[in-house]
Design an enzyme around this catalytic site. Structure first.
Site, PDB file in Angstrom:
ATOM      1  N   LYS A  15       0.750  -1.217  -0.053  1.00  0.00           N
ATOM      2  CA  LYS A  15       0.069   0.132   0.027  1.00  0.00           C
ATOM      3  C   LYS A  15       0.907   1.144   0.082  1.00  0.00           C
ATOM      4  O   LYS A  15       0.445   2.225  -0.835  1.00  0.00           O
ATOM      5  CB  LYS A  15      -0.908  -0.027   1.291  1.00  0.00           C
ATOM      6  CG  LYS A  15      -1.905  -1.001   1.615  1.00  0.00           C
ATOM      7  CD  LYS A  15      -2.888  -0.817   2.621  1.00  0.00           C
ATOM      8  CE  LYS A  15      -2.112  -0.544   3.937  1.00  0.00           C
ATOM      9  NZ  LYS A  15      -1.569  -1.754   4.427  1.00  0.00           N
ATOM     10  N   ARG A  91      -9.247   1.758   9.333  1.00  0.00           N
ATOM     11  CA  ARG A  91      -8.946   0.265   9.505  1.00  0.00           C
ATOM     12  C   ARG A  91     -10.053  -0.569  10.530  1.00  0.00           C
ATOM     13  O   ARG A  91      -9.913  -1.634  10.773  1.00  0.00           O
ATOM     14  CB  ARG A  91      -7.726   0.266  10.181  1.00  0.00           C
ATOM     15  CG  ARG A  91      -6.327  -0.082   9.396  1.00  0.00           C
ATOM     16  CD  ARG A  91      -5.248   0.145  10.259  1.00  0.00           C
ATOM     17  NE  ARG A  91      -4.178  -0.746  10.055  1.00  0.00           N
ATOM     18  CZ  ARG A  91      -3.119  -0.464   9.614  1.00  0.00           C
ATOM     19  NH1 ARG A  91      -2.656   0.790   9.375  1.00  0.00           N
ATOM     20  NH2 ARG A  91      -2.106  -1.197   9.763  1.00  0.00           N
TER      21      ARG A  91
HETATM   22  P1  AMP Z   1       1.367   0.400   9.644  1.00  0.00           P
HETATM   23  O1  AMP Z   1       2.702   1.142   9.242  1.00  0.00           O
HETATM   24  O2  AMP Z   1       0.121   0.893   8.699  1.00  0.00           O
HETATM   25  O3  AMP Z   1       1.483  -1.117   9.492  1.00  0.00           O
HETATM   26  O4  AMP Z   1       0.689   0.983  11.007  1.00  0.00           O
HETATM   27  C1  AMP Z   1       1.355   0.509  12.108  1.00  0.00           C
HETATM   28  C2  AMP Z   1       0.840   0.380  13.276  1.00  0.00           C
HETATM   29  O5  AMP Z   1       0.043   1.719  13.634  1.00  0.00           O
HETATM   30  C3  AMP Z   1      -0.469  -0.474  13.323  1.00  0.00           C
HETATM   31  O6  AMP Z   1      -0.136  -1.637  13.689  1.00  0.00           O
HETATM   32  C4  AMP Z   1      -1.368  -0.057  14.383  1.00  0.00           C
HETATM   33  O7  AMP Z   1      -0.896  -0.039  15.885  1.00  0.00           O
HETATM   34  C5  AMP Z   1      -1.104   1.592  14.261  1.00  0.00           C
HETATM   35  N1  AMP Z   1      -2.182   2.160  13.223  1.00  0.00           N
HETATM   36  C6  AMP Z   1      -1.904   2.690  12.115  1.00  0.00           C
HETATM   37  N2  AMP Z   1      -3.222   2.888  11.364  1.00  0.00           N
HETATM   38  C7  AMP Z   1      -4.011   2.963  12.266  1.00  0.00           C
HETATM   39  C8  AMP Z   1      -5.588   2.872  12.464  1.00  0.00           C
HETATM   40  N3  AMP Z   1      -6.138   3.323  11.257  1.00  0.00           N
HETATM   41  N4  AMP Z   1      -6.275   2.566  13.321  1.00  0.00           N
HETATM   42  C9  AMP Z   1      -5.558   2.092  14.598  1.00  0.00           C
HETATM   43  N5  AMP Z   1      -4.211   2.037  14.230  1.00  0.00           N
HETATM   44  C10 AMP Z   1      -3.562   2.111  13.334  1.00  0.00           C
END
Ligand code: AMP
Length: 218
Positions: A15, A91
């Site tokens: 993504k 999410r």
């Molecule tokens: P990512 O880099 O997108 O994998 O995000 C890393 C971490 O940030 C995730 O594992 C969640 O703990 C938190 N996170 C990111 N986006 C969201 C969201 N929309 N809602 C809740 N937690 C989020």
């Protein structure tokens, strides 16, 4: 009116890379990447960051209330007036409903397009556990598929490459479980509205990008 585009897909599905490419290709401002916004908040020890830290380290979702507040402050900044691209938000169904409400308030309902990237679980684990990021500039590498010229050193800035703590295998498995339970229901949510475009995320980056362009132009 430019569409507001959401990238949906499991962690590690590409993504981040694809949303960035699409934003420059279509002349959008850089994508709003929720994970990056949160990591920055944690690094700077802001009130949101202090609340989010432990959830992120466990690979769990940060509570909806915090996330919605953050996004509300961001998406109505003037720079996104002509359209935004979201990566990592929404999410959960609650986050999606909040986004709908915000867009409605601004008469922007009907502006959404959702790109879902599909990728199998084993491939995701291979991609994420091998991922390394530059501790200085955030550039991404992979120990197998995208190796830096010098091991452990960023090609772009010479910074030290590290593994995100949430890219360790056990945490990756937890993030996938959380994705299935809480985020996958969004696929149906948007499919029913007729705004979902599904794209096969396997193969080379360029190939996937072409599929995305084709899907959104249909
Ligand atoms: P990512 O880099 O997108 O994998 O995000 C890393 C971490 O940030 C995730 O594992 C969640 O703990 C938190 N996170 C990111 N986006 C969201 C969201 N929309 N809602 C809740 N937690 C989020």
């Amino acid at each position: 009116m430019k569409k507001n585009i959401i990238f949906l897909g499991p962690p590690g599905s590409g993504k981040g890379t694809q949303s960035q490419r699409l934003s420059s290709f279509l002349g959008y401002p850089p994508p709003l990447v929720m994970g990056d916004i949160l990591r920055e908040a944690v690094k700077n020890k802001t009130p949101y960051g202090l609340k989010a830290k432990s959830f992120m380290e466990r690979g769990e979702l940060v509570p909806d209330g915090i996330i919605v507040e953050i996004i509300r402050e961001k998406i109505f900044e003037p720079v996104y007036e002509n359209g935004f691209i979201l990566d990592g938000f929404p999410r959960t169904i609650r986050q999606a409903e909040s986004l709908d409400k915000m867009l409605k308030e601004k008469n922007l309902d009907g502006s959404l397009l959702v790109v879902k990237i599909d990728l199998g679980e084993e491939e995701i684990i291979r991609r994420l556990t091998g991922r390394r990021v530059c501790s200085a500039c955030g550039a991404n590498y992979h120990i197998q598929f995208n190796r830096p010229k010098r091991e452990g050193i960023c090609d772009a800035c010479g910074g030290k490459l590290i593994q995100r703590t949430d890219d360790m295998e056990e945490t990756v498995r937890n993030r996938l479980k959380v994705y299935k339970e809480l985020t996958e229901p969004l696929v149906d949510y948007y499919r029913k509205r007729g705004v979902l475009k599904e794209v096969n995320g396997t193969g080379e980056m360029d190939e996937v990008f072409k599929r995305i362009l084709k899907a959104i132009q249909e």
